[in-house]
Design a protein around this motif. Sequence first.
Motif, PDB file in Angstrom:
ATOM      1  N   GLU A 136      -3.938  -6.677  -6.322  1.00  0.00           N
ATOM      2  CA  GLU A 136      -4.882  -6.492  -5.225  1.00  0.00           C
ATOM      3  C   GLU A 136      -4.246  -6.647  -3.848  1.00  0.00           C
ATOM      4  OE1 GLU A 136      -8.686  -8.990  -3.820  1.00  0.00           O
ATOM      5  OE2 GLU A 136      -8.774  -8.264  -5.893  1.00  0.00           O
ATOM      6  N   LYS A 137      -3.354  -7.609  -3.706  1.00  0.00           N
ATOM      7  CA  LYS A 137      -2.777  -7.858  -2.372  1.00  0.00           C
ATOM      8  C   LYS A 137      -1.878  -6.717  -1.890  1.00  0.00           C
ATOM      9  CE  LYS A 137       1.224 -10.598  -3.712  1.00  0.00           C
ATOM     10  NZ  LYS A 137       1.883 -11.886  -3.635  1.00  0.00           N
ATOM     11  N   TRP A 138      -1.540  -5.782  -2.786  1.00  0.00           N
ATOM     12  CA  TRP A 138      -0.682  -4.663  -2.407  1.00  0.00           C
ATOM     13  C   TRP A 138      -1.449  -3.364  -2.176  1.00  0.00           C
ATOM     14  CZ3 TRP A 138       4.127  -5.423  -0.929  1.00  0.00           C
ATOM     15  CH2 TRP A 138       4.741  -6.609  -1.306  1.00  0.00           C
ATOM     16  N   GLU A 139      -2.734  -3.371  -2.424  1.00  0.00           N
ATOM     17  CA  GLU A 139      -3.501  -2.130  -2.336  1.00  0.00           C
ATOM     18  C   GLU A 139      -3.436  -1.484  -0.951  1.00  0.00           C
ATOM     19  OE1 GLU A 139      -7.420  -2.838  -3.858  1.00  0.00           O
ATOM     20  OE2 GLU A 139      -6.684  -3.130  -5.905  1.00  0.00           O
ATOM     21  N   ASP A 140      -3.448  -2.290   0.102  1.00  0.00           N
ATOM     22  CA  ASP A 140      -3.381  -1.721   1.456  1.00  0.00           C
ATOM     23  C   ASP A 140      -2.059  -1.004   1.700  1.00  0.00           C
ATOM     24  OD1 ASP A 140      -5.831  -2.787   1.956  1.00  0.00           O
ATOM     25  OD2 ASP A 140      -5.103  -4.451   3.187  1.00  0.00           O
ATOM     26  N   LYS A 141      -0.986  -1.521   1.122  1.00  0.00           N
ATOM     27  CA  LYS A 141       0.343  -0.957   1.376  1.00  0.00           C
ATOM     28  C   LYS A 141       0.670   0.231   0.472  1.00  0.00           C
ATOM     29  CE  LYS A 141       2.055  -5.144   3.361  1.00  0.00           C
ATOM     30  NZ  LYS A 141       2.890  -6.303   3.280  1.00  0.00           N
ATOM     31  N   THR A 142       0.027   0.322  -0.678  1.00  0.00           N
ATOM     32  CA  THR A 142       0.319   1.442  -1.582  1.00  0.00           C
ATOM     33  C   THR A 142      -0.556   2.650  -1.284  1.00  0.00           C
ATOM     34  OG1 THR A 142      -1.191   0.554  -3.259  1.00  0.00           O
ATOM     35  CG2 THR A 142       1.152  -0.020  -3.469  1.00  0.00           C
ATOM     36  N   GLY A 143      -1.568   2.478  -0.456  1.00  0.00           N
ATOM     37  CA  GLY A 143      -2.432   3.586  -0.095  1.00  0.00           C
ATOM     38  C   GLY A 143      -3.543   3.807  -1.112  1.00  0.00           C
ATOM     39  N   GLU A 144      -4.358   4.808  -0.820  1.00  0.00           N
ATOM     40  CA  GLU A 144      -5.494   5.111  -1.682  1.00  0.00           C
ATOM     41  C   GLU A 144      -5.147   6.238  -2.629  1.00  0.00           C
ATOM     42  OE1 GLU A 144      -9.007   5.854   0.554  1.00  0.00           O
ATOM     43  OE2 GLU A 144      -8.790   4.035   1.758  1.00  0.00           O
ATOM     44  N   ARG A 145      -5.897   6.321  -3.705  1.00  0.00           N
ATOM     45  CA  ARG A 145      -5.724   7.411  -4.663  1.00  0.00           C
ATOM     46  C   ARG A 145      -6.145   8.738  -4.025  1.00  0.00           C
ATOM     47  NH1 ARG A 145      -9.546   4.981  -9.289  1.00  0.00           N
ATOM     48  NH2 ARG A 145      -8.427   3.054  -9.671  1.00  0.00           N
TER      49      ARG A 145
ATOM     50  N   GLN B  38       2.689   8.491  -7.670  1.00  0.00           N
ATOM     51  CA  GLN B  38       2.045   8.776  -6.393  1.00  0.00           C
ATOM     52  C   GLN B  38       2.269   7.670  -5.358  1.00  0.00           C
ATOM     53  OE1 GLN B  38       0.438  11.927  -5.908  1.00  0.00           O
ATOM     54  NE2 GLN B  38       1.748  12.060  -7.732  1.00  0.00           N
ATOM     55  N   ILE B  39       3.071   6.679  -5.708  1.00  0.00           N
ATOM     56  CA  ILE B  39       3.353   5.576  -4.783  1.00  0.00           C
ATOM     57  C   ILE B  39       4.801   5.678  -4.325  1.00  0.00           C
ATOM     58  CG2 ILE B  39       3.385   3.077  -4.470  1.00  0.00           C
ATOM     59  CD1 ILE B  39       1.446   2.898  -6.887  1.00  0.00           C
ATOM     60  N   LYS B  40       4.991   5.987  -3.061  1.00  0.00           N
ATOM     61  CA  LYS B  40       6.340   6.103  -2.489  1.00  0.00           C
ATOM     62  C   LYS B  40       6.872   4.734  -2.101  1.00  0.00           C
ATOM     63  CE  LYS B  40       7.269  10.610  -1.846  1.00  0.00           C
ATOM     64  NZ  LYS B  40       8.447  11.243  -2.379  1.00  0.00           N
ATOM     65  N   VAL B  41       8.103   4.502  -2.447  1.00  0.00           N
ATOM     66  CA  VAL B  41       8.764   3.243  -2.117  1.00  0.00           C
ATOM     67  C   VAL B  41       9.152   3.248  -0.640  1.00  0.00           C
ATOM     68  CG1 VAL B  41      10.784   1.803  -2.575  1.00  0.00           C
ATOM     69  CG2 VAL B  41       9.639   2.978  -4.470  1.00  0.00           C
ATOM     70  N   SER B  42       8.892   2.130   0.001  1.00  0.00           N
ATOM     71  CA  SER B  42       9.321   1.918   1.386  1.00  0.00           C
ATOM     72  C   SER B  42       9.573   0.423   1.557  1.00  0.00           C
ATOM     73  CB  SER B  42       8.239   2.383   2.367  1.00  0.00           C
ATOM     74  OG  SER B  42       7.117   1.522   2.295  1.00  0.00           O
ATOM     75  N   ASP B  43      10.137   0.054   2.701  1.00  0.00           N
ATOM     76  CA  ASP B  43      10.383  -1.369   2.969  1.00  0.00           C
ATOM     77  C   ASP B  43       9.089  -2.180   2.884  1.00  0.00           C
ATOM     78  OD1 ASP B  43      13.083  -0.954   3.344  1.00  0.00           O
ATOM     79  OD2 ASP B  43      12.921  -0.779   5.528  1.00  0.00           O
ATOM     80  N   ALA B  44       7.975  -1.553   3.203  1.00  0.00           N
ATOM     81  CA  ALA B  44       6.690  -2.262   3.179  1.00  0.00           C
ATOM     82  C   ALA B  44       6.302  -2.706   1.768  1.00  0.00           C
ATOM     83  CB  ALA B  44       5.583  -1.375   3.754  1.00  0.00           C
ATOM     84  N   LEU B  45       6.918  -2.112   0.753  1.00  0.00           N
ATOM     85  CA  LEU B  45       6.593  -2.459  -0.630  1.00  0.00           C
ATOM     86  C   LEU B  45       7.556  -3.486  -1.226  1.00  0.00           C
ATOM     87  CD1 LEU B  45       5.509   0.959  -2.198  1.00  0.00           C
ATOM     88  CD2 LEU B  45       4.101  -0.803  -1.127  1.00  0.00           C
TER      89      LEU B  45
END
Length: 106
Positions: free
Chosen positions: A55-64, A87-94
């Motif tokens: 749940e705490k990562w939902e904002d950073k992974t974006g919406e479906r 559908q989840i792109k890796v970035s420093d935010a993740l």
Amino acid sequence: MTKITFIEHDGTEHTVEAVNGLTVMETAIRNMVPGIDADCGGACACATCHVYVDEKWEDKTGERSSMEQSMLDFASDVEASSRLSCQIKVSDALDGLVVRLPEQQG
């Protein structure tokens, strides 16, 4: 480098380093994480890279997207936190992302 932790259904954890710009699914495949089949190779045309995003990562992974939602209709044990890892792109935010794997894909 971004670190992602995959937790198998039985609790086995795999923490791997991910390359920004790749997807979470590609990261799992490159690091031989069991439980990610990725039959379509990341084209959002199957649901064999299904994961649960904490749940705490939902904002950073974006919406479906609507296409992702449609494909999740074919997945087993879909939950509110379900995502297709292609559908989840890796970035420093993740960095530090934790995803859980379902008991089975498809």
